[in-house]
Design a protein around this motif. Sequence first.
Motif, PDB file in Angstrom:
ATOM      1  N   SER A 174       0.835  -1.205   0.000  1.00  8.02           N
ATOM      2  CA  SER A 174       0.000   0.000   0.000  1.00  8.02           C
ATOM      3  C   SER A 174       0.874   1.262   0.000  1.00  8.02           C
ATOM      4  CB  SER A 174      -0.950  -0.037   1.202  1.00  8.02           C
ATOM      5  OG  SER A 174      -1.973   0.921   1.072  1.00  8.02           O
TER       6      SER A 174
ATOM      7  N   THR B   7       5.340  -3.774  -5.667  1.00  9.62           N
ATOM      8  CA  THR B   7       4.302  -3.117  -4.883  1.00  9.62           C
ATOM      9  C   THR B   7       3.102  -4.038  -4.740  1.00  9.62           C
ATOM     10  OG1 THR B   7       3.415  -2.028  -6.867  1.00  9.62           O
ATOM     11  CG2 THR B   7       5.015  -0.803  -5.556  1.00  9.62           C
TER      12      THR B   7
ATOM     13  N   SER C  40      -0.612  -0.863  -4.028  1.00  4.67           N
ATOM     14  CA  SER C  40      -0.095   0.497  -3.825  1.00  4.67           C
ATOM     15  C   SER C  40      -0.676   1.445  -4.878  1.00  4.67           C
ATOM     16  CB  SER C  40       1.431   0.509  -3.915  1.00  4.67           C
ATOM     17  OG  SER C  40       1.990  -0.326  -2.914  1.00  4.67           O
ATOM     18  N   PRO C  41      -1.479   2.429  -4.475  1.00  5.22           N
ATOM     19  CA  PRO C  41      -2.157   3.302  -5.442  1.00  5.22           C
ATOM     20  C   PRO C  41      -1.295   4.471  -5.905  1.00  5.22           C
ATOM     21  CG  PRO C  41      -2.860   3.872  -3.243  1.00  5.22           C
ATOM     22  CD  PRO C  41      -1.919   2.690  -3.092  1.00  5.22           C
TER      23      PRO C  41
ATOM     24  N   SER D 187       3.847  -4.585 -10.224  1.00  8.81           N
ATOM     25  CA  SER D 187       2.726  -4.019  -9.466  1.00  8.81           C
ATOM     26  C   SER D 187       1.669  -5.096  -9.288  1.00  8.81           C
ATOM     27  CB  SER D 187       2.138  -2.813 -10.205  1.00  8.81           C
ATOM     28  OG  SER D 187       3.118  -1.812 -10.407  1.00  8.81           O
TER      29      SER D 187
ATOM     30  N   TYR E 268      -1.912  -6.191  -7.869  1.00  6.09           N
ATOM     31  CA  TYR E 268      -3.161  -5.519  -7.526  1.00  6.09           C
ATOM     32  C   TYR E 268      -4.301  -6.516  -7.492  1.00  6.09           C
ATOM     33  CZ  TYR E 268      -4.610  -5.865 -12.429  1.00  6.09           C
ATOM     34  OH  TYR E 268      -4.972  -6.341 -13.659  1.00  6.09           O
TER      35      TYR E 268
ATOM     36  N   TRP F 227      -8.201  -0.354  -7.584  1.00  4.42           N
ATOM     37  CA  TRP F 227      -7.215  -1.206  -8.249  1.00  4.42           C
ATOM     38  C   TRP F 227      -6.629  -0.541  -9.488  1.00  4.42           C
ATOM     39  CZ3 TRP F 227      -8.043  -2.692 -13.282  1.00  4.42           C
ATOM     40  CH2 TRP F 227      -9.358  -2.622 -13.772  1.00  4.42           C
TER      41      TRP F 227
ATOM     42  N   CYS G 176      -3.376   1.179  -8.955  1.00  2.86           N
ATOM     43  CA  CYS G 176      -2.257   0.334  -8.520  1.00  2.86           C
ATOM     44  C   CYS G 176      -1.503  -0.255  -9.700  1.00  2.86           C
ATOM     45  CB  CYS G 176      -2.767  -0.802  -7.629  1.00  2.86           C
ATOM     46  SG  CYS G 176      -3.630  -0.256  -6.145  1.00  2.86           S
TER      47      CYS G 176
END
Length: 270
Positions: free
Chosen positions: A128, A150, A153-154, A198, A200, A209, A212
């Motif tokens: 995150s 990640t 993580s947005p 990444s 998600y 999502w 991310c």
Amino acid sequence: MSALPSDAHFPLPDEPPLHLVEGQAPSLLWYLTEPTRAAVDIGQFASTRQLLRAAPSGDGHPVLVLPGLGATDSSTVTLRRFLARLGYDVHGWGLGLNIGPTVPAVRGIRALLRELGGVDKVSVIGWSLGGIFAREIAREHPELVRQVITMGSPYAMTDMKHTRANPVYQLLARFYKAGATQPPPEHTRPAFPVPATSIYSKTDGIVPWQGCRSAEGPRAENVAVSCSHLGFGYNPSVMWVVADRLAQPHGYWHPFAPPPGMANMYPKAA
């Protein structure tokens, strides 16, 4: 969620910018069921330990794991123990509760990266908000970072209102707002300077999502999983992706491909 102290400086490569990413807050249903679904993720980890023992082993290089907003290193213990058993030199961030981009937190991450990267490049994993920190520190010191992974993580989110964590973030903002500036939007920045994965989930109940994910490229990928936001650090499909990415020989990055028999654990990417 990506504000950083005003003394931050990020040398960026001269590459094409990412695309604008739109999104909206996760549905109320996904948000309210986060604790229950996280318990399911933890249960799945317990029931698949035998399978996870077959995950690719590591080469001993250092791995730094950063927790999410409102979390400490205790939230990443399961993931860190799993990676340590695979042979990595695994480290938590050691900075207590992650309340956001305070000056001590950002400076502490920088110091830790310099310390760990003194011998070998570091793989940085962030959950995150921890993933946003991971990407920023990799942009600042790509010479010290081997890759970034990640988890929910947005970093590409365009509006703080799109995350269910916004009220908590705004409540904590008084601890760092005066000494922080907002980095440029992700879609306006050059391509990421190190290999990046990444992870998600479309059933994420905390962050959108869509925020991310990034534009895919020769060293950038998006991997979809099915899990809660609170369960990223326990979900077996996430664990396998992380182990697979870390096990790649340095300098020979390639996109993730589920092993035979595990393809159904990974939804088709959007």
